[in-house]
Design a protein around this motif. Sequence first.
Motif, short mmCIF file in Angstrom:
data_model
loop_
_atom_site.label_atom_id
_atom_site.label_comp_id
_atom_site.label_asym_id
_atom_site.label_seq_id
_atom_site.Cartn_x
_atom_site.Cartn_y
_atom_site.Cartn_z
N LEU A 70 0.92 -1.04 0.12
CA LEU A 70 -0.20 0.03 -0.09
C LEU A 70 0.83 1.28 -0.03
O LEU A 70 1.78 1.23 0.80
CB LEU A 70 -0.96 -0.04 1.13
CG LEU A 70 -1.98 -1.23 1.40
CD1 LEU A 70 -2.68 -1.01 2.77
CD2 LEU A 70 -3.00 -1.04 0.30
N GLY A 71 0.71 2.27 -0.69
CA GLY A 71 1.43 3.38 -0.75
C GLY A 71 0.48 4.71 -0.80
O GLY A 71 -0.69 4.60 -1.71
N ASP A 72 0.88 5.88 -0.63
CA ASP A 72 0.27 7.02 -0.97
C ASP A 72 1.12 8.30 -0.94
O ASP A 72 2.20 8.16 -0.28
CB ASP A 72 -0.86 7.05 0.23
CG ASP A 72 -0.35 7.58 1.54
OD1 ASP A 72 -0.03 8.58 1.76
OD2 ASP A 72 -0.66 6.56 2.14
N MET A 73 0.59 9.23 -1.71
CA MET A 73 1.45 10.72 -1.70
C MET A 73 0.02 11.64 -1.66
O MET A 73 -0.78 11.50 -2.12
CB MET A 73 2.13 10.75 -3.05
CG MET A 73 3.31 9.79 -2.98
SD MET A 73 4.35 10.50 -4.55
CE MET A 73 4.95 11.98 -4.29
N ALA A 74 0.23 12.59 -0.70
CA ALA A 74 -0.66 13.58 -0.53
C ALA A 74 -0.13 15.03 -0.27
O ALA A 74 1.24 15.16 0.28
CB ALA A 74 -1.64 13.29 0.71
N PHE A 75 -0.90 15.93 -0.39
CA PHE A 75 -0.48 17.38 -0.19
C PHE A 75 -1.52 18.27 0.35
O PHE A 75 -2.77 17.81 -0.06
CB PHE A 75 0.25 18.15 -1.63
CG PHE A 75 -0.66 18.55 -2.37
CD1 PHE A 75 -1.19 19.90 -2.36
CD2 PHE A 75 -1.25 17.72 -3.29
CE1 PHE A 75 -2.17 20.02 -3.44
CE2 PHE A 75 -2.05 17.97 -4.38
CZ PHE A 75 -2.74 19.32 -4.19
N SER A 76 -1.36 19.09 0.97
CA SER A 76 -2.43 20.23 1.49
C SER A 76 -1.85 21.47 1.59
O SER A 76 -0.27 21.73 1.89
CB SER A 76 -3.18 19.84 2.88
OG SER A 76 -1.74 19.83 3.83
N LYS A 77 -2.39 22.71 1.04
CA LYS A 77 -1.77 24.03 1.02
C LYS A 77 -3.06 24.96 1.25
O LYS A 77 -3.97 24.91 0.82
CB LYS A 77 -1.42 24.74 -0.30
CG LYS A 77 -0.87 25.86 -0.47
CD LYS A 77 0.34 25.88 0.39
CE LYS A 77 1.02 27.65 0.16
NZ LYS A 77 0.32 28.56 1.10
N TYR A 78 -2.78 25.80 2.54
CA TYR A 78 -3.70 26.55 3.01
C TYR A 78 -3.43 28.18 2.87
O TYR A 78 -2.09 28.53 3.11
CB TYR A 78 -4.23 26.37 4.19
CG TYR A 78 -4.72 24.94 4.38
CD1 TYR A 78 -5.62 24.45 3.72
CD2 TYR A 78 -4.17 24.14 5.39
CE1 TYR A 78 -5.69 22.80 3.83
CE2 TYR A 78 -4.45 22.76 5.73
CZ TYR A 78 -5.38 22.09 4.77
OH TYR A 78 -5.61 20.84 5.01
N ASP A 79 -4.40 29.08 2.83
CA ASP A 79 -4.03 30.38 2.75
C ASP A 79 -5.12 30.88 4.02
O ASP A 79 -6.32 31.04 3.98
CB ASP A 79 -4.34 31.20 1.64
CG ASP A 79 -4.05 32.45 1.54
OD1 ASP A 79 -3.14 33.06 2.32
OD2 ASP A 79 -4.52 33.40 0.86
N VAL A 80 -4.45 31.79 5.10
CA VAL A 80 -5.33 32.03 6.12
C VAL A 80 -5.26 33.56 6.50
O VAL A 80 -3.94 34.03 6.16
CB VAL A 80 -4.79 31.18 7.41
CG1 VAL A 80 -5.64 31.90 8.80
CG2 VAL A 80 -5.06 29.87 7.36
N SER A 81 -6.19 34.08 6.54
CA SER A 81 -6.12 35.80 6.56
C SER A 81 -5.70 36.16 7.94
O SER A 81 -5.05 37.39 7.92
CB SER A 81 -7.56 36.23 6.21
OG SER A 81 -8.58 35.93 7.01
N ASP A 82 -5.97 35.69 9.00
CA ASP A 82 -5.70 35.90 10.26
C ASP A 82 -5.10 35.08 11.10
O ASP A 82 -6.07 34.20 11.62
CB ASP A 82 -7.31 36.65 10.96
CG ASP A 82 -6.87 37.36 12.11
OD1 ASP A 82 -5.86 37.45 12.99
OD2 ASP A 82 -7.89 38.21 12.70
N LEU A 83 -3.92 35.19 11.47
CA LEU A 83 -2.94 34.04 12.04
C LEU A 83 -3.52 33.81 13.56
O LEU A 83 -3.16 33.21 14.27
CB LEU A 83 -1.86 34.52 12.03
CG LEU A 83 -1.12 34.07 10.50
CD1 LEU A 83 0.41 34.50 10.34
CD2 LEU A 83 -1.60 32.82 9.96
N SER A 84 -3.88 35.39 14.14
CA SER A 84 -4.35 35.48 15.51
C SER A 84 -5.64 34.55 15.95
O SER A 84 -5.79 34.09 16.78
CB SER A 84 -4.62 36.86 15.97
OG SER A 84 -5.56 37.34 15.23
N ALA A 85 -6.39 34.39 14.73
CA ALA A 85 -7.73 33.46 14.65
C ALA A 85 -7.47 32.03 14.47
O ALA A 85 -8.06 31.20 15.19
CB ALA A 85 -8.73 34.05 13.89
#
Length: 742
Positions: A624-639
Motif C-alpha cells: 500500500l502506498g500514498d502521496m498527498a499534499f495540502s496548502k492553505y491560505d489564512v487571512s488572520d493568524l491570530s484567529a
Amino acid sequence: MKKTYFLQLFLFIGIGFGQEISGSIKDKLTDAPLNGVNITIENSDYGVSSNKSGLYTLDISPFEKEHKVKFQHIGYDDVTISIETLNQSPNIRLKPRVLQFEAIESSGEKRKAAIEKDLPQSVSIIQAEAFELRAFVDMGDLLATDESIQIEESLSGRKTISIRGGNANDVLVLYNGFRLNRPYDNVFDLSLVDMQNVEQIEIVKGGHSILYGPDAFSGVVNIVPKNTQDKHMGFSQQFGTYDSGFWNVNGQVQFKDTFLSLSNKKGAYKRIFEDNNLEDSGLYSDLNHLTLDINNQINGNKITGNLEFNITRDKQTFQNTRDFNTIKSTNDLMGSQFNGVLGFLGEMDISLAKHKISEVQGLNSLAGMVSRNLDHNSQKIEARKYIDFNRFEWMIGAQMENSVLEFWDDRKLTNVNQIGLKGATLNRNQLGIATVLKLHSTGDDEGRWLTDLDVSYRQDRVNDFKTNLVYREDHLGGAEDVSFMKFGDNTWQNNIFKISTIASRRSPGQTMAYWVTTGNNIKFPTLQQQISLTDIPIDQQRALIPEKMKSLEIGVNIVKQPDDIPTIEQIEFQGSFFRNDYIDKMRVTYLLGMPVGYYENIGHANMMGFEGKIKLKAYEGRVLGDMAFSKYDVSDLSAFPFKSTFKVTASMTAKWKYFSIGSRWFQEGEQVGMIHVPDVGFNEIELPSFSNYDIYWTLKIKIGPIKGQLAYSGRNLKENKTSLDGLLLRDTREYYTFSTEF
C-alpha cells in the motif's frame, strides 16, 4: 408411493443446489446492465464476473446452500446473500456509490460510513489495521499521518487535532456517533482513545455535515468500534520514549446475535523540559480508559437492525511540576442507539446519550494561584427517519439536548482586586431539526452517468440561562456593565442551508465523481467561552455572539482498477478546493500572567486551500502506498494560531505473511502564533518549517490458537531541536509494542 415421492423431491432439491445459477446484474437506479461485477463465494478461491449484458453463471456444485455469495463493483455497494436465497432470486440490483470513501483502505468487511447519508464531501477512512501495523502510541499519532490533519500537543499533555487549518474546538470527535467533546470548551484529548476494539476511524473534512449539529466547523472524527468477534482475549504492552508505558486488555464474547467487548487501557509518561536544572521538573501524565461495547442484531418479523450500547470512562491526571499546574478530569459517556427497520415506522435511527465531565484545575499564574472546578452533565436524544424511493431519498431528524455546567473559580492573587464571579450554574437547552433531500437522475442513455442534487436544511434553537451566582469577595454590586450581566443568558436561533450537485460515472474497473457543495454554518459560544467574559476588565467586555461561516468545496474522486498493469490492483485519487469565510470569528487570547484564556469576536476572517491524495494497492494487497499534499491560505493568524499552512506526505507499507515494514516521509510548513500583550498588541512567534521521517515494522507469530505480535515505531527519526516554552515539539520518539491474543 409416499417414499418414492419424497425421494424424487429430495433429488430435485439436490440437483437444484448442485448445478448452476444464472441471472442478471443491473443498476438499481438506471436499470442498466452492469459489466465486470466480481462474484465470489466467501472462504473460497472461486469467482466469476458478469459480461457486457450484465449476465452471469455461477457453478455452485462444490458448495452448500448456506455459503455466502458476494457481488462487488468499485462503483456500487456490495451485496452478500446465501446460495439458497440467490437460487430463488438470481437477478441482482446494485445501488451506486456516489463517493468511494477511500475504498482502497478496505480489507474484508467494512462498516458503511454514516456520513454517506449526508452531503458529498471529502472523507478518509482509516482501518484499525493501520494502527496495528505502525505501532503508534495513540490515535493522535495515527491521525497525524493524514495530510489534512495537524496534531496540537499542549503543555498539559493533551492531544487535539486541527483539520484543514481550523482550531481544535472546530472539530467534533464522536465515538460510534456519540459526542466525546467536552461540552464546555468543545475539545477532546485523542491520547485517551483505546484502539484495541476499534474497527475504523472516519474523518469528515469540511463543515458541510448537518447530521452532527452546528459545532463541526472544520470536520468530524468518528471512532467506530467493532461489532463482531475477532478474538476471545487480547493483551498488549507498549513502552518507549518519555518513560512511557501503556498496557491494554480486551475481552470479547459472541453469543448468537449478541456481541460484547470490554477493554481497559492504562498507562503513564513523563516529559522533561530542556535546560532545566531541576531533575524532577517536567510533565507527568497518567490515564485510564475503559470501554464496554454491546451489539445485538435483531432479526424479527417487524423489527430488524442493530441495537448498540456504548460506555466509555476516561480518567486523566496531568502535573506540570515546573509551573505548579495540575489537572484532574473524568469523562463518562453512556449511549444507546438503534439503526434499522422499526415496524410500521420503517427505517429509523434512534439514539440516547448521557455525558458527564468533572475537572479540577490547579493553575499557577505570575500573581498567584487559580483553582477551578468544572462539572458538566448533558443528556441528548436524537431520531432520524429515512425514506428511500431509489431516485428519491429523504432524511428528516430532530435532536434535543440539555446541558448543565457548574463552575467554581477560586483565586488567590496578589495586588489584584477579587472581582467578578466565583461560581455559577449555567444551563443550556438546544433543539435542532434537520433534513436532507437527495434527488438522483435517470442517467445517460447507457445508464452510466448520474447527476445528483442534494439539499439540506437545519434549524437550531439555543436557550441559555444562569442561576446560583456567587461573587468574589471584593466584587462591588452594580459595577457590572450590560455584557457582564447578559453572560450566560441567551436566546439564539439560526438556519443552515446547503446545496450540492455531483456527477458520477461507473464503468468496468473505474468510477469517477465530481461535486460542488456550498452553504452556511454556525457555531454557538460554549458555556466555558462565556465564563471567560467575567475575567476581563469591564471596559473591554463584549457579549459573545454566534460565529458564522459560508463555505464552498469543489472535489473530484477517481478509483481505477488498471488492466494494463497487472501488479497494481487499484489506484485512487481524491482532490478538493475549499474556501471558508467567517463572520464574527471567535478568538482566544490571554491576559499577561493569567493561565485562563478569554474569548472575543473579531469580525471577518477567511481561509482557502487545496488538497490532493493518490493511493495505490498492489501485489494482492500486500503493498500500500500514498502521496498527498495540502496548502492553505489564512487571512488572520491570530484567529488560527500555530497552524501549518503547507504539508506533504508520502508513505509505503509492505506486508508479508508474518512480517510488515513501512515508512513515511513528511514536510510541514512554518507555524505562526500571535500572543496578545496588553497595551502593546500582538507579538508574533514563529516555529520554522521542517521535514522528517518515520519507520515502523511488525513481526507476527502464531502458535496454535495463540497469536503474538512485536512492533516497533520510530517517529521523527531525523534530529530536530524545535521547542516552545522549554518543551521539545518535534523530537525523536520510539515505541515498542508486544501483543498477544487467542
